[in-house]
Enzyme design. Structure first.
Site, PDB file in Angstrom:
ATOM      1  N   ARG A 161       3.341   5.907  -3.783  1.00  0.00           N
ATOM      2  CA  ARG A 161       4.026   5.442  -2.569  1.00  0.00           C
ATOM      3  C   ARG A 161       5.245   4.568  -2.827  1.00  0.00           C
ATOM      4  O   ARG A 161       6.315   4.789  -2.275  1.00  0.00           O
ATOM      5  CB  ARG A 161       3.073   4.588  -1.703  1.00  0.00           C
ATOM      6  CG  ARG A 161       2.206   5.344  -0.785  1.00  0.00           C
ATOM      7  CD  ARG A 161       0.887   4.625  -0.699  1.00  0.00           C
ATOM      8  NE  ARG A 161       0.236   4.743  -1.990  1.00  0.00           N
ATOM      9  CZ  ARG A 161      -0.525   5.772  -2.327  1.00  0.00           C
ATOM     10  NH1 ARG A 161      -0.763   6.698  -1.448  1.00  0.00           N
ATOM     11  NH2 ARG A 161      -1.051   5.879  -3.541  1.00  0.00           N
ATOM     12  N   ARG A 180       7.965  -2.378 -11.170  1.00  0.00           N
ATOM     13  CA  ARG A 180       6.505  -2.578 -11.219  1.00  0.00           C
ATOM     14  C   ARG A 180       6.105  -2.680 -12.680  1.00  0.00           C
ATOM     15  O   ARG A 180       6.497  -1.848 -13.515  1.00  0.00           O
ATOM     16  CB  ARG A 180       5.772  -1.411 -10.559  1.00  0.00           C
ATOM     17  CG  ARG A 180       4.266  -1.480 -10.795  1.00  0.00           C
ATOM     18  CD  ARG A 180       3.503  -0.486  -9.976  1.00  0.00           C
ATOM     19  NE  ARG A 180       3.593  -0.785  -8.559  1.00  0.00           N
ATOM     20  CZ  ARG A 180       2.923  -0.128  -7.621  1.00  0.00           C
ATOM     21  NH1 ARG A 180       2.114   0.873  -7.963  1.00  0.00           N
ATOM     22  NH2 ARG A 180       3.046  -0.454  -6.354  1.00  0.00           N
TER      23      ARG A 180
HETATM   24  N1   CP Z   1       0.466   0.820  -2.033  1.00  0.00           N
HETATM   25  C1   CP Z   1       0.933   1.063  -3.276  1.00  0.00           C
HETATM   26  O1   CP Z   1       1.442   0.163  -3.960  1.00  0.00           O
HETATM   27  O2   CP Z   1       0.772   2.356  -3.668  1.00  0.00           O
HETATM   28  P1   CP Z   1       1.285   2.967  -5.050  1.00  0.00           P
HETATM   29  O3   CP Z   1       0.476   2.300  -6.147  1.00  0.00           O
HETATM   30  O4   CP Z   1       1.047   4.448  -4.960  1.00  0.00           O
HETATM   31  O5   CP Z   1       2.738   2.619  -5.199  1.00  0.00           O
END
Ligand code: CP
Length: 308
Positions: free
Chosen positions: A57, A107
């Site tokens: 996401r 991230r």
């Molecule tokens: N909500 C969220 O951070 O999803 P992802 O880990 O898929 O980015």
């Protein structure tokens, strides 16, 4: 806050006025996120999406937001495809990427990693999840979703359910909600309670919080139930994870028995903590929540790049 050129690293230092400004801009971007309108607002700008931990996401919604506003993206997906594997530091990586891009979304498994990169460079850095630390852009889209689903955030009663120790979204969301006079129910096993340092901060902000291990008890009272995944990747002992992985499962039957009118949210991915038949309920908003992430991230990109 003057957003232009700013980093978004933590939800802790966003004021109510900052949050409301972001919500206002995100609302304006909804038709673009929903593919009803086109824009070239970010034409000529490049986003570097550096994802050293798995993501579906966050990475794709950041990239979609950039592309739908006429910008472009370069990205890294996974530690192994990057020079961090050769021992390059986050500091040096940031200094390299600054030559290529206008804004970074990062991230990384280490808490404080986004701040470390931001300290090294002048372009805006957006924290897309730093280990078990924070996930401020997710929390902002969660507040946006509460606004969309409930019409207001002020005064809501909200349960956070599951892994409150390692779940970074609830860390950030607690700080954002501290500005809105909400009542929070923290539902978790004792071993996965909200960390003491965050509890201390929330107490200083005079938040109304009830901690309980009983999901049923909380469900009776709330407007919003925010489910979270037990964060398997943060456990050092796999047996500990096994003990907690099914600690809370929200079923259609539970919702109908205790609170058929509540809004059900989840940052996703879900791994069993919301039964598939909950999807049929009107209050199941987690897939709409994902969609809101595009408008919200459009707003953040446009704000930090000084385009709104
Ligand atoms: N909500 C969220 O951070 O999803 P992802 O880990 O898929 O980015």
């Amino acid at each position: 806050m003057n957003f232009q050129g700013s980093d978004i690293l933590t939800a802790k230092n966003l004021s109510k006025a900052d949050i409301e400004r972001i919500m206002e801009v995100a609302e304006g971007f909804l038709p673009y996120a929903k593919k009803e309108k086109q824009s070239d607002l970010l034409n000529g700008k490049i986003l570097a999406a550096l994802f050293y931990e798995p993501s579906t996401r966050t990475r794709l919604s950041f990239e979609t937001a950039m592309l739908r506003l006429g910008g472009r993206t370069v990205s890294v997906a996974g530690m192994e495809g990057s020079s961090l594997m050769k021992g390059e530091t986050l500091h040096d990586t940031a200094c390299v990427i600054e030559n290529f891009a206008d804004v970074i979304a990062v991230r990384h498994p280490q808490p404080g990693s986004a701040a470390e990169m931001a300290d090294a460079i002048g372009i805006p850095v957006l924290n897309a999840g730093d280990g078990a630390g924070e996930h401020p852009t997710q929390a902002l889209l969660d507040v946006f979703t509460m606004l969309q689903e409930r019409g207001k955030v002020e005064g809501l009663k909200i349960a956070f359910v599951g892994d409150l120790k390692f779940g970074r979204t609830v860390h950030s969301l607690s700080y954002l909600l501290s500005h809105f006079g909400v009542k929070l129910y923290f539902v978790s096993p004792d071993a996965l309670r909200m960390p003491d340092d965050i509890m201390g901060d929330l107490k200083e902000r005079k938040m109304d919080i009830i901690e309980t291990e009983s999901l049923e008890e909380a469900l009776k009272h709330v407007d919003v139930c925010y489910m979270t995944r037990i964060q398997q990747e943060r456990f050092t002992d796999p047996q500990e994870y096994q003990k907690f992985k099914h600690a809370y499962v929200l079923t259609k039957e539970l919702v109908e028995k205790y609170n058929g009118k509540m809004t059900i949210m989840h940052p996703l991915p879900r791994v069993g903590e919301i039964s598939m038949n909950v999807d049929e309920l009107e209050g199941a908003s987690y897939f709409r929540q994902v969609g809101n992430g595009v408008a919200l991230r459009m707003a953040l990109l446009a704000l930090v790049l000084g385009k709104v």
